[in-house]
Design a protein around this motif. Structure first.
Motif, PDB file in Angstrom:
ATOM      1  N   LEU A   1       0.748  -1.212   0.048  1.00 52.59           N
ATOM      2  CA  LEU A   1      -0.063  -0.005   0.096  1.00 52.59           C
ATOM      3  C   LEU A   1       0.945   1.011  -0.124  1.00 52.59           C
ATOM      4  N   GLU A   2       1.815   1.211   0.932  1.00 53.79           N
ATOM      5  CA  GLU A   2       2.833   2.212   1.008  1.00 53.79           C
ATOM      6  C   GLU A   2       3.600   2.488  -0.373  1.00 53.79           C
TER       7      GLU A   2
ATOM      8  N   GLY B   1       4.667   5.146  -5.574  1.00 56.79           N
ATOM      9  CA  GLY B   1       4.689   5.216  -6.894  1.00 56.79           C
ATOM     10  C   GLY B   1       3.774   6.300  -7.436  1.00 56.79           C
ATOM     11  N   LEU B   2       2.846   6.452  -6.693  1.00 57.45           N
ATOM     12  CA  LEU B   2       1.705   7.305  -7.315  1.00 57.45           C
ATOM     13  C   LEU B   2       2.068   8.830  -7.151  1.00 57.45           C
ATOM     14  N   GLY B   3       3.319   8.907  -6.675  1.00 57.78           N
ATOM     15  CA  GLY B   3       3.791  10.410  -6.324  1.00 57.78           C
ATOM     16  C   GLY B   3       3.737  10.931  -5.031  1.00 57.78           C
ATOM     17  N   ALA B   4       3.111  10.164  -3.927  1.00 62.33           N
ATOM     18  CA  ALA B   4       3.222  10.838  -2.802  1.00 62.33           C
ATOM     19  C   ALA B   4       4.460  10.893  -2.148  1.00 62.33           C
ATOM     20  N   GLY B   5       4.612  12.015  -1.390  1.00 65.13           N
ATOM     21  CA  GLY B   5       5.953  12.066  -0.561  1.00 65.13           C
ATOM     22  C   GLY B   5       6.132  11.092   0.684  1.00 65.13           C
TER      23      GLY B   5
ATOM     24  N   THR C   1       1.081  10.140   6.550  1.00 64.14           N
ATOM     25  CA  THR C   1      -0.176  10.351   7.121  1.00 64.14           C
ATOM     26  C   THR C   1      -1.335   9.849   6.539  1.00 64.14           C
ATOM     27  N   ARG C   2      -1.471   9.687   5.162  1.00 60.28           N
ATOM     28  CA  ARG C   2      -2.337   9.181   4.708  1.00 60.28           C
ATOM     29  C   ARG C   2      -2.650   7.642   4.442  1.00 60.28           C
TER      30      ARG C   2
ATOM     31  N   VAL D   1      -3.545   2.758   8.545  1.00 60.93           N
ATOM     32  CA  VAL D   1      -3.538   1.385   8.421  1.00 60.93           C
ATOM     33  C   VAL D   1      -3.183   0.811   9.806  1.00 60.93           C
ATOM     34  N   ILE D   2      -2.283   1.700  10.292  1.00 66.24           N
ATOM     35  CA  ILE D   2      -1.771   1.035  11.826  1.00 66.24           C
ATOM     36  C   ILE D   2      -2.678   1.748  12.942  1.00 66.24           C
TER      37      ILE D   2
END
Lengths: 270, 275
Positions: free
Chosen positions: A160-161, A166-170, A176-177, A182-183
């Motif tokens: 997931l991370e 891969g989709l460009g999140a820093g 945070t998102r 998840v945890i």
């Protein structure tokens, strides 16, 4: 199915009675109309509850307990979650040694920790008693914070991370998102465990005494040492009710029984 | 993907607090003398230990009580843990919750109940006089037995939990096979399930022993000043008589006992468990 040995069942019944019976007895004592700790109670009344709820030292101590428990939990999580992240995601090495280091505060006797903090923080560095108390609780809760959030991180699906990255999140957005939601249950479990552990602790606030460091269990302890009235029985009953509520609520939230059981059983394991 | 610097930055605050508020203070208190504290360090500590009969008597009592408590907790906790691990899921959840519940309560709450039972006007004392077994109210508190009873109640949940975990990993078919080959339920438990669960049980026993050695509230309330343990003695030296080198000596002794028990248990399973 297989028949059980009758002795096993009998011993189990005795054990559970021995565990829970005395605690229930205190509830009976709390409802007494008399002036001494006595079972069966001498007449029924709620007077000791009324008195407990308006007894200044206990209310003051309750405030201290809640303050230390909440602040200690927040601090322990703020320090412990990053440690768990660095171990489970960042590849911090040597992993075993760092993990062991963070279990040490629950291995060293709490009285010894309290005495050490009294000498070093209060006497040598002139930290206030409350500051030392908060520091002590933080460090005592740190192992739980690191381990419970670490277990959640280890279980979480890493892809997931990776997808978020891969989709460009820093890094921060991924944390945070994706990671944090998840945890979430693990963080909740760690918080409840920390709050309970801090709220019930006796040795630290007993040794780090000063203005505003008497927590509720210590205030109860002092009262029991000098007075033989059922005031503390009433407080015990109220705390019992609180514990039942905590257990029922958190059980639905995060399967708390399992978490508590595992943490107690593994408390020495890195 | 993770930069080394990020990992370091995440780790640093936790490590710094651990070092400053835990490692340094504990190390200093146990082996050196903190600045500004009137206490000459390790030599003084060992001197205090050697000279003080009181400490050694308390140490002997502490170890004796802890060993007894460990045995009693195993006796009570193992059957419950076994029963939980072999029960249907619903019963398992209820019994486990009942066993874990006391852990949510402060030791003060859990020990307080024994004042009700063992005190001079307590349940047991009145039962004894009522049955004509005692002529006047007996004080059962402030004895070593009272401490053992209180600590056993305090720590039995730990054995239940660890035993449950250990037995859950022993497949019930193994016992069924033993039964099929003619073993009674009792000997299937003793000769098949228990040996296989031993390493886990040992962990529980160690936790109980260490907990009993360091327990404070219970020996204070149920043992009083007449039966000091290392924990109550440490509190006494630190807070009442303010004898800092003796307090540090007791702290050192207590830590050594706990760490030794932990180290011993960590080595044992390797030998106990069949490979």
């Amino acid at each position: 199915m297989t028949r059980r040995h009758p002795v096993v069942g009998a011993v189990a019944a005795v054990a559970l009675t021995f565990l829970l019976g005395p605690i229930l007895l205190v509830v009976g004592v709390a409802f007494t109309a008399g002036d001494t700790i006595e079972f069966p109670p001498r007449g029924l009344s709620l007077r000791w509850f009324a008195q407990a709820l308006s007894y200044g030292p206990f209310l003051e101590a309750l405030r201290t307990s809640l303050l230390v428990a909440v602040a200690g939990t927040v601090l322990a999580l703020a320090l412990g979650l990053p440690v768990a992240l660095s171990l489970n995601r960042g590849g911090a090495r040597p992993r075993g040694a760092i993990g062991t280091l963070f279990t040490l505060p629950v291995v060293v006797p709490e009285l010894v920790l309290g005495y050490a903090l009294f000498q070093t923080l209060m006497v040598t560095f002139r930290v206030s008693a409350f500051g030392a108390l908060l520091a002590g609780h933080t460090v005592l809760l740190l192992p739980y914070a690191v381990r419970v959030t670490g277990a959640s991180l280890a279980q979480a699906d890493r892809s997931l991370e990776e997808a978020a990255r891969g989709l460009g999140a820093g890094g921060w957005a991924t944390f945070t998102r994706v990671t944090l939601p998840v945890i979430g249950p693990g963080v909740a479990a760690a918080s409840v465990l920390s709050l309970v552990t801090s709220f019930n602790n006796v040795p630290l606030s007993l040794l780090l005494n000063g203005p505003g460091t008497t927590t509720l269990p210590v205030a109860m302890l002092h009262h029991v040492e000098f007075a033989f009235d059922p005031l503390v029985a009433a407080v015990c009953t109220l705390l019992l009710v609180l514990a039942v509520v905590v257990m029922l609520v958190t059980e639905r939230l995060a399967g708390f029984t399992d978490v508590l059981a595992r943490q107690e059983a593994d408390r020495w394991r890195p | 993907m993770w930069r080394r610097r990020t990992t370091g930055l995440l780790l640093a605050p936790g490590l710094a607090v651990l070092a400053l508020v835990f490692l340094y203070p504990v190390a200093v208190t146990l082996v050196a003398a903190p600045a500004g504290v009137d206490d000459g360090g390790l030599a003084d500590r060992l001197g205090a230990l050697a000279a003080d009969d009181h400490i050694w008597r308390a140490a002997a009592r502490t170890v004796r009580v802890a060993a007894l408590v460990t045995g009693l907790c195993l006796l009570l906790g193992l059957p419950v843990g076994f029963l939980i691990s072999r029960g249907p899921p619903r019963r398992r959840a209820v019994l486990l919750a009942l066993a874990v519940f006391p852990l949510l309560l402060s030791t003060v709450v859990r020990t307080y109940s024994w004042l009700v039972i063992l005190g001079r006007t307590g349940l047991l004392s009145r039962a004894l006089t009522g049955l004509g077994l005692a002529e006047r109210p007996t004080q059962l508190l402030y004895t070593e037995t009272a401490v053992v009873v209180g600590l056993t109640q305090l720590f039995t949940p730990l054995v239940i939990i660890t035993a449950y975990g250990a037995f859950a990993h022993v497949h019930p078919d193994l016992e069924a096979a033993a039964r099929g080959l003619g073993a009674s339920a009792g000997s299937a438990f003793r000769r098949v399930a228990l040996p296989l669960a031993l390493p886990g049980v040992l962990v529980g026993a160690t936790l109980v022993f260490a907990g009993a050695v360091t327990a404070f509230t219970t020996p204070l309330l149920l043992g009083g000043t007449r039966t000091p343990t290392l924990a109550t003695l440490l509190y006494d030296y630190a807070n009442v008589t303010v004898d800092w080198s003796s307090a540090a000596a007791v702290a050192l002794l207590m830590t050594v006992i706990v760490l030794a028990a932990g180290a011993l248990a960590a080595r044992a399973p390797a030998k106990a468990a069949p490979s």
